[in-house]
Design a protein around this motif. Structure first.
Motif, mmCIF file in Angstrom:
data_model
loop_
_atom_site.group_PDB
_atom_site.id
_atom_site.type_symbol
_atom_site.label_atom_id
_atom_site.label_comp_id
_atom_site.label_asym_id
_atom_site.label_seq_id
_atom_site.Cartn_x
_atom_site.Cartn_y
_atom_site.Cartn_z
ATOM 1 N N HIS A 56 0.875 -1.215 0.049
ATOM 2 C CA HIS A 56 -0.094 0.161 -0.009
ATOM 3 C C HIS A 56 0.885 1.191 0.033
ATOM 4 O O HIS A 56 1.935 0.948 0.490
ATOM 5 C CB HIS A 56 -0.953 0.059 1.086
ATOM 6 C CG HIS A 56 -2.136 0.998 1.056
ATOM 7 N ND1 HIS A 56 -1.848 2.232 1.343
ATOM 8 C CD2 HIS A 56 -3.475 0.604 0.645
ATOM 9 C CE1 HIS A 56 -3.038 2.943 1.303
ATOM 10 N NE2 HIS A 56 -4.263 1.777 0.683
ATOM 11 N N LEU A 82 0.689 3.710 1.675
ATOM 12 C CA LEU A 82 0.869 4.149 3.090
ATOM 13 C C LEU A 82 1.319 2.928 4.012
ATOM 14 O O LEU A 82 0.620 1.903 3.936
ATOM 15 C CB LEU A 82 -0.623 4.564 3.826
ATOM 16 C CG LEU A 82 -1.190 5.921 3.008
ATOM 17 C CD1 LEU A 82 -2.412 6.049 3.742
ATOM 18 C CD2 LEU A 82 -0.334 6.982 3.364
ATOM 19 N N GLN A 85 1.406 2.245 6.976
ATOM 20 C CA GLN A 85 0.313 1.644 8.188
ATOM 21 C C GLN A 85 -0.901 0.942 7.464
ATOM 22 O O GLN A 85 -1.082 -0.093 8.111
ATOM 23 C CB GLN A 85 -0.294 3.097 8.992
ATOM 24 C CG GLN A 85 -1.140 2.610 10.086
ATOM 25 C CD GLN A 85 -0.489 1.610 11.150
ATOM 26 O OE1 GLN A 85 0.462 2.191 11.569
ATOM 27 N NE2 GLN A 85 -1.142 0.564 11.243
ATOM 28 N N LYS A 86 -1.155 1.162 6.381
ATOM 29 C CA LYS A 86 -2.196 0.381 5.845
ATOM 30 C C LYS A 86 -1.780 -0.952 5.105
ATOM 31 O O LYS A 86 -2.483 -2.074 5.338
ATOM 32 C CB LYS A 86 -2.668 1.164 4.496
ATOM 33 C CG LYS A 86 -3.674 2.383 4.667
ATOM 34 C CD LYS A 86 -4.881 1.944 5.090
ATOM 35 C CE LYS A 86 -5.591 3.299 5.410
ATOM 36 N NZ LYS A 86 -7.275 2.877 5.927
ATOM 37 N N ASP A 119 -1.678 -2.933 8.416
ATOM 38 C CA ASP A 119 -2.806 -3.474 8.658
ATOM 39 C C ASP A 119 -3.436 -4.498 7.934
ATOM 40 O O ASP A 119 -4.168 -5.404 8.406
ATOM 41 C CB ASP A 119 -3.925 -2.084 8.651
ATOM 42 C CG ASP A 119 -3.535 -1.159 9.582
ATOM 43 O OD1 ASP A 119 -2.758 -1.424 10.788
ATOM 44 O OD2 ASP A 119 -4.251 -0.034 9.500
ATOM 45 N N GLN A 120 -3.098 -4.536 6.537
ATOM 46 C CA GLN A 120 -3.593 -5.478 6.001
ATOM 47 C C GLN A 120 -3.025 -6.914 6.235
ATOM 48 O O GLN A 120 -3.537 -7.940 6.271
ATOM 49 C CB GLN A 120 -3.400 -5.249 4.544
ATOM 50 C CG GLN A 120 -4.188 -4.129 3.827
ATOM 51 C CD GLN A 120 -3.901 -3.983 2.447
ATOM 52 O OE1 GLN A 120 -3.139 -4.514 1.683
ATOM 53 N NE2 GLN A 120 -4.220 -2.732 1.913
ATOM 54 N N SER A 165 -4.582 -8.393 9.274
ATOM 55 C CA SER A 165 -5.815 -8.957 9.256
ATOM 56 C C SER A 165 -5.434 -10.335 8.588
ATOM 57 O O SER A 165 -6.316 -11.228 9.132
ATOM 58 C CB SER A 165 -6.599 -8.093 7.971
ATOM 59 O OG SER A 165 -7.788 -8.655 7.766
ATOM 60 N N THR A 167 5.985 2.449 -2.863
ATOM 61 C CA THR A 167 4.830 1.513 -2.104
ATOM 62 C C THR A 167 5.499 0.961 -1.033
ATOM 63 O O THR A 167 6.683 0.728 -0.879
ATOM 64 C CB THR A 167 4.070 0.592 -3.115
ATOM 65 O OG1 THR A 167 2.920 0.372 -2.492
ATOM 66 C CG2 THR A 167 5.142 -0.275 -3.566
#
Length: 228
Positions: A52, A54, A56-57, A60-61, A64, A107
């Motif tokens: 991503h 970002l 942090q994104k 987070d993925q 998950s 990225t």
């Protein structure tokens, strides 16, 4: 399943080399032994990754995916040995520019590695199916399969090689109306490592293993015996 075998040469061939190996009351010869078996364990490594713009994104993925992984293998977790999934890596990757004067974009790439071993290969396919469903990266090859008693089987192969050498010495001595005496020199060839065989994949699903296949551990010795 483990099968032992000794390398038994045709007896009629022995006189062809007797004059070259019998000298001054000694005989030098080679003994060989092998053990065939099927692996009963495996070491596995999986990687969850996400990209991503970002960081942090991306993180987070991956978090998950890891949550779904832990939930999906909860029934098998007590049987996963040396389990570790704390290896997290975050870095940036430069994307190729479509135009020469365009500023390259970056990225963020996040990844988390899972590693463990299993001593029950019936768990292999359910675990692979869970990994495939979550898009985890992994590489499954023959080198990842092993037997929990490989050290003992290496010793068994060596014992067969020693017995083969002694048996051949006794045969040679008998043909010369003598007896096989004590060992003068003994060289044990190294590298008694397993020879990997092919795995068989089940056509019902990609990455589903129906048979790991057999392997073979070989050992050989060069020994010089006195002839009494």
């Amino acid at each position: 399943m483990i099968r032992h075998k000794q390398n038994i040469r045709a007896l009629w061939a022995l006189p062809l080399f007797l004059p070259g190996v019998v000298m001054a009351g000694e005989v030098t010869l080679t003994g060989e032994g092998s053990v065939r078996y099927e692996p009963d364990s495996a070491r596995l490594t999986f990687t969850a990754s996400a990209e991503h713009e970002l960081p942090q994104k991306a993180t987070d993925q991956v978090a998950s995916i890891m949550k779904q992984w832990r939930e999906g293998i909860s029934d098998y977790r007590p049987q996963l040995q040396e389990y570790a999934d704390a290896s997290v890596h975050l870095y940036s990757r430069t994307l190729p520019s479509e135009e020469r004067d365009q500023e390259p974009e970056k990225t963020a790439v996040a990844s988390q590695t899972i590693s463990f071993s299993i001593s029950d290969l019936s768990l292999l396919n359910p675990i692979l199916q869970q990994a495939q469903a979550l898009g985890l990266n992994y590489n499954l090859g023959p080198h990842q399969f092993f037997h929990s008693q490989e050290t003992r089987m290496e010793q068994d192969a060596l014992a067969l090689a020693l017995a083969d050498a002694k048996s051949r010495c006794e045969f040679v001595a008998q043909q010369m109306n003598q007896s096989c005496g004590k060992v003068v020199t003994l060289n044990i060839n190294g590298g008694h490592r397993p020879m990997p065989m092919m795995m068989s994949a089940d056509a019902r699903g990609a990455g589903t293993i129906s048979s790991v296949g057999e392997r073979e551990i070989n050992a050989s010795v060069n020994a010089t015996f006195e002839l009494d």
